[in-house]
Design a protein around this motif. Sequence first.
Motif, PDB file in Angstrom:
ATOM      1  N   ILE A   8      15.499   4.364  -0.172  1.00 15.66           N
ATOM      2  CA  ILE A   8      14.877   3.225   0.251  1.00 15.66           C
ATOM      3  C   ILE A   8      13.562   3.838   0.924  1.00 15.66           C
ATOM      4  N   ASP A   9      13.713   4.699   1.879  1.00 15.15           N
ATOM      5  CA  ASP A   9      12.782   5.220   2.516  1.00 15.15           C
ATOM      6  C   ASP A   9      11.560   5.594   1.561  1.00 15.15           C
ATOM      7  N   GLU A  10      11.850   6.437   0.623  1.00  7.30           N
ATOM      8  CA  GLU A  10      10.800   6.959  -0.392  1.00  7.30           C
ATOM      9  C   GLU A  10      10.177   5.708  -0.909  1.00  7.30           C
ATOM     10  N   ALA A  11      10.917   4.661  -1.572  1.00  8.08           N
ATOM     11  CA  ALA A  11      10.408   3.679  -2.192  1.00  8.08           C
ATOM     12  C   ALA A  11       9.525   3.022  -1.151  1.00  8.08           C
ATOM     13  N   LEU A  12       9.873   2.970   0.035  1.00  7.59           N
ATOM     14  CA  LEU A  12       8.789   1.985   1.354  1.00  7.59           C
ATOM     15  C   LEU A  12       7.769   2.626   1.418  1.00  7.59           C
ATOM     16  N   GLY A  13       7.629   4.107   1.349  1.00  6.37           N
ATOM     17  CA  GLY A  13       6.575   4.700   1.292  1.00  6.37           C
ATOM     18  C   GLY A  13       5.665   4.851   0.101  1.00  6.37           C
ATOM     19  N   ALA A  14       6.266   4.651  -1.042  1.00  6.22           N
ATOM     20  CA  ALA A  14       5.417   4.672  -2.141  1.00  6.22           C
ATOM     21  C   ALA A  14       4.679   3.054  -2.265  1.00  6.22           C
ATOM     22  N   MET A  15       5.393   2.023  -1.711  1.00  7.68           N
ATOM     23  CA  MET A  15       4.964   1.027  -1.638  1.00  7.68           C
ATOM     24  C   MET A  15       3.619   0.598  -0.795  1.00  7.68           C
ATOM     25  N   THR A  16       3.902   1.280   0.333  1.00  8.35           N
ATOM     26  CA  THR A  16       2.789   1.393   1.616  1.00  8.35           C
ATOM     27  C   THR A  16       1.733   2.263   0.727  1.00  8.35           C
ATOM     28  N   ASN A  17       1.799   3.265   0.222  1.00  7.10           N
ATOM     29  CA  ASN A  17       0.735   3.852  -0.332  1.00  7.10           C
ATOM     30  C   ASN A  17       0.077   2.960  -1.516  1.00  7.10           C
ATOM     31  N   MET A  18       1.055   2.300  -2.284  1.00  5.21           N
ATOM     32  CA  MET A  18       0.326   1.451  -3.423  1.00  5.21           C
ATOM     33  C   MET A  18      -0.559   0.292  -2.357  1.00  5.21           C
ATOM     34  N   LEU A  19       0.029  -0.030  -1.483  1.00  4.62           N
ATOM     35  CA  LEU A  19      -0.676  -1.136  -0.909  1.00  4.62           C
ATOM     36  C   LEU A  19      -1.998  -0.631  -0.243  1.00  4.62           C
ATOM     37  N   ASN A  20      -1.863   0.523   0.601  1.00  7.00           N
ATOM     38  CA  ASN A  20      -3.141   1.030   1.072  1.00  7.00           C
ATOM     39  C   ASN A  20      -4.177   1.359   0.130  1.00  7.00           C
ATOM     40  N   THR A  21      -3.894   1.811  -1.317  1.00  8.13           N
ATOM     41  CA  THR A  21      -4.614   2.134  -2.191  1.00  8.13           C
ATOM     42  C   THR A  21      -5.474   0.840  -2.882  1.00  8.13           C
ATOM     43  N   LEU A  22      -4.475  -0.337  -2.707  1.00  9.05           N
ATOM     44  CA  LEU A  22      -5.153  -1.463  -3.311  1.00  9.05           C
ATOM     45  C   LEU A  22      -6.413  -2.010  -2.099  1.00  9.05           C
ATOM     46  N   LEU A  23      -5.829  -1.967  -0.877  1.00  9.74           N
ATOM     47  CA  LEU A  23      -6.935  -2.185   0.202  1.00  9.74           C
ATOM     48  C   LEU A  23      -8.229  -1.348   0.146  1.00  9.74           C
ATOM     49  N   ASP A  24      -7.939  -0.299  -0.088  1.00 10.03           N
ATOM     50  CA  ASP A  24      -9.078   0.790  -0.424  1.00 10.03           C
ATOM     51  C   ASP A  24      -9.928   0.329  -1.648  1.00 10.03           C
ATOM     52  N   ILE A  25      -9.410   0.108  -2.628  1.00  8.38           N
ATOM     53  CA  ILE A  25     -10.170  -0.125  -3.807  1.00  8.38           C
ATOM     54  C   ILE A  25     -10.869  -1.664  -3.637  1.00  8.38           C
ATOM     55  N   ASN A  26     -10.294  -2.473  -2.649  1.00  4.06           N
ATOM     56  CA  ASN A  26     -10.940  -3.717  -2.204  1.00  4.06           C
ATOM     57  C   ASN A  26     -12.234  -3.545  -1.491  1.00  4.06           C
TER      58      ASN A  26
END
Length: 84
Positions: free
Chosen positions: A31-49
């Motif tokens: 679960i911790d790994e999945a949350l980390g991956a989700m956080t990284n994806m969100l950060n990437t999307l915000l960076d793309i924006n």
Amino acid sequence: MRQPLQTLSLLQGLLANKVTGEKEKKLVGRIDEALGAMTNMLNTLLDINQIEVGAVKVEAAEFPVNDLFDRLRNELTYHAQSRV
């Protein structure tokens, strides 16, 4: 957008402090790994924006692609083995 992930991370941390069995600890770790991956994806999307609106300039860089493949293998092996 980050608040739900932060809440999940807080709950995961509380759960991690309560579980005692090895299987449960392993699951909480996933679960911790999945949350980390989700956080990284969100950060990437915000960076793309930020790139799209011109607030951030892109700088190309080389990186070892094997690290990415190793991470994907580590994240997906558990799911693949659970289906067997």
